[in-house]
Write a protein that holds these residues in place. Structure first.
Motif, PDB file in Angstrom:
ATOM      1  N   THR A 315      64.709  54.574  13.248  1.00 22.33           N
ATOM      2  CA  THR A 315      65.545  55.735  13.545  1.00 22.33           C
ATOM      3  C   THR A 315      65.002  56.984  12.865  1.00 22.33           C
ATOM      4  N   TYR A 316      64.759  56.886  11.560  1.00 17.06           N
ATOM      5  CA  TYR A 316      64.225  58.046  10.837  1.00 17.06           C
ATOM      6  C   TYR A 316      62.801  58.370  11.284  1.00 17.06           C
ATOM      7  N   GLY A 317      62.004  57.338  11.534  1.00 15.49           N
ATOM      8  CA  GLY A 317      60.623  57.569  11.965  1.00 15.49           C
ATOM      9  C   GLY A 317      60.549  58.285  13.301  1.00 15.49           C
ATOM     10  N   THR A 318      61.475  57.975  14.212  1.00 11.42           N
ATOM     11  CA  THR A 318      61.512  58.658  15.508  1.00 11.42           C
ATOM     12  C   THR A 318      61.787  60.145  15.342  1.00 11.42           C
ATOM     13  N   VAL A 319      62.758  60.473  14.509  1.00  8.00           N
ATOM     14  CA  VAL A 319      63.097  61.874  14.278  1.00  8.00           C
ATOM     15  C   VAL A 319      61.925  62.617  13.641  1.00  8.00           C
ATOM     16  N   ILE A 320      61.333  62.006  12.632  1.00  8.73           N
ATOM     17  CA  ILE A 320      60.223  62.665  11.929  1.00  8.73           C
ATOM     18  C   ILE A 320      59.040  62.892  12.874  1.00  8.73           C
ATOM     19  N   ALA A 321      58.706  61.881  13.676  1.00 11.37           N
ATOM     20  CA  ALA A 321      57.563  62.008  14.581  1.00 11.37           C
ATOM     21  C   ALA A 321      57.797  63.095  15.625  1.00 11.37           C
ATOM     22  N   GLN A 322      59.001  63.158  16.181  1.00 15.01           N
ATOM     23  CA  GLN A 322      59.267  64.148  17.225  1.00 15.01           C
ATOM     24  C   GLN A 322      59.311  65.569  16.671  1.00 15.01           C
ATOM     25  N   VAL A 323      59.913  65.735  15.520  1.00 11.36           N
ATOM     26  CA  VAL A 323      59.970  67.076  14.927  1.00 11.36           C
ATOM     27  C   VAL A 323      58.586  67.532  14.482  1.00 11.36           C
ATOM     28  N   ALA A 324      57.796  66.613  13.964  1.00 11.27           N
ATOM     29  CA  ALA A 324      56.498  66.985  13.393  1.00 11.27           C
ATOM     30  C   ALA A 324      55.403  67.152  14.440  1.00 11.27           C
ATOM     31  N   PHE A 325      55.581  66.584  15.634  1.00 11.58           N
ATOM     32  CA  PHE A 325      54.478  66.549  16.591  1.00 11.58           C
ATOM     33  C   PHE A 325      53.900  67.928  16.911  1.00 11.58           C
ATOM     34  N   PRO A 326      54.700  68.951  17.247  1.00  7.62           N
ATOM     35  CA  PRO A 326      54.080  70.260  17.566  1.00  7.62           C
ATOM     36  C   PRO A 326      53.240  70.824  16.428  1.00  7.62           C
ATOM     37  N   PHE A 327      53.617  70.520  15.178  1.00  7.87           N
ATOM     38  CA  PHE A 327      52.874  71.065  14.038  1.00  7.87           C
ATOM     39  C   PHE A 327      51.576  70.298  13.789  1.00  7.87           C
ATOM     40  N   THR A 328      51.510  69.039  14.240  1.00  9.14           N
ATOM     41  CA  THR A 328      50.290  68.250  14.018  1.00  9.14           C
ATOM     42  C   THR A 328      49.141  68.702  14.902  1.00  9.14           C
TER      43      THR A 328
END
Length: 408
Positions: A315-328
């Motif tokens: 659950t937390y990993g999904t949120v982190i990955a989606q929020v962080a993707f544009p910045f990566t």
């Protein structure tokens, strides 16, 4: 006066910087106008979304009438009322006859498969867009995230030069170049003429009920294709060069919009999840695992849900990955790692939650950011495998030639 002359003769400290800036701008303009960027990524988008929609229509073939046809609970009159208010485009509302529906449904499957193969991609991408909009706008109650993404990408594909690689069009151009031909194709002209004649007849007879905005779009694209044919056969090379520059600009802008669309999708999904209490306490995954609609494999869902730590981490990993993707996107290596994570996540969703087409659409959208070298490597591996298969087929059909070649 002498002082003023000396100042005028003195070299400007910004002269070198200005020259470098001008050179950089010139290189940038040459890059975005001189070629269609990301041709392999465009081919992946073409193949992936055409395959996704074709498989979806084939799977739903037994239920096509209930979903989009004459026996749909979302009746013909209800659909007419909605499209009259939102001006959505669908050819299925031109007639409520079953024969017309069958022609459209199976025509969309054929257009999807031909677009996948890259056969006359300019025409097929337009027919694919018309088919996608026609079916999805016929029954708006069936849409989900995957359908919405296919809806958007099908519109963007019309603006791209997605048949430059991995297509039958590319093979035809290579053969024409090897034979010192001009790459002209009578089939393309015939498709253009038939599409224009069909649209004109449908409008003159009153069969087609098209909003004026879509009338301008369809006829505008038809006229642009006519201009392209005329320019390609013209003796004025400057006109062909100008059209190539414009086509490259439109293609590059469309690919940028597709990439931005994927970033916007992940960013909005991630930030909306952050605001949800179930995502904040790490239990969001627990609830869909107990819904019959999202649990095709009940035992697998129970095993996953029995480990609360795993549920919380996902659950937390999904949120982190989606929020962080544009910045990566600012770091290529981090971006590639996160792409692998997101693709794995969507593949898992396809199996555990029973959403294969949503997951496939998302995976294809993620492939827009794959490195070009990696896509070329995949293409070379696929080409080598195809050559081995065709070679074996030739040897099996002509064993005497194979023995002679081997020196037997």
């Amino acid at each position: 006066m002498s002082v003023e002359k000396d100042i005028a003769r003195a070299p400007s400290p910004f002269k070198g910087l200005t020259t470098k800036l001008d050179a950089g701008i010139a290189r940038g303009l040459n890059k975005i106008t001189g070629a269609a960027l990301a041709p392999y990524q465009a081919a992946v988008v073409r193949i992936g979304f055409a395959l996704t929609f074709a498989l979806y229509l084939i799977r739903e073939w037994p239920h096509r009438l209930e979903l989009y046809g004459t026996t749909s609970p979302w009746g013909f009159d209800l659909a007419h009322r909605l499209t009259a208010s939102n001006h959505a485009f669908t050819v299925l509302l031109w007639s409520n006859d079953r024969l017309w529906f069958e022609l459209v449904y199976h025509g969309v499957i054929a257009a999807s498969l031909l677009l996948l193969l890259g056969w006359h991609t300019r025409t097929m991408s337009l027919l694919f867009m018309i088919g996608v909009l026609s079916l999805l706008n016929r029954n708006v109650l069936l849409g989900d995230g995957g359908d919405t993404l296919v809806h958007l990408i099908s519109s963007y594909l019309v603006l791209t030069r997605c048949g430059q690689v991995w297509s039958l069009d590319a093979r035809r151009r290579e053969r024409a170049a090897a034979l010192s031909g001009d790459g002209g194709d009578r089939v393309s002209v015939a498709l253009w003429a038939c599409s224009g004649a069909g649209l004109a007849i449908a409008q003159v007879t009153g069969f087609a009920k098209i909003p004026w905005g879509w009338v301008l779009i369809l006829w505008g694209l038809w006229l642009i294709q006519a201009l392209w044919f005329l320019a390609w056969r013209s003796r004025y090379s400057e006109l062909r060069s100008l059209l190539n520059v414009i086509a490259n600009l439109v293609h590059n802008a469309a690919m940028l919009v597709i990439a931005a669309q994927v970033c916007l999708l992940y960013a909005t999904a991630g930030w909306y999840k952050v605001q949800g209490p179930r995502w904040q306490d790490g239990t969001a995954l627990h609830y869909p695992l107990h819904l019959d609609y999202f649990s095709p494999w009940t035992s697998l869902s129970q095993v996953l849900d029995s480990r609360s730590l795993v549920v919380t981490m996902i659950t937390y990993g999904t949120v982190i990955a989606q929020v962080a993707f544009p910045f990566t996107l600012l770091n290529r290596r981090v971006k590639n790692v996160l792409l692998a994570v997101l693709m794995t996540e969507h593949a898992t969703i396809a199996v555990i939650c029973g959403l294969p087409f949503f997951s496939l659409a998302m995976i294809v959208a993620d492939m827009v950011f794959l490195p070009t070298n990696f896509l070329r490597w995949i293409g070379s591996r696929a080409s080598a495998a195809r050559s081995r298969v065709t070679g074996r087929l030739r040897r099996s059909k002509d064993p005497q030639a194979a023995e002679a070649k081997a020196g037997v």
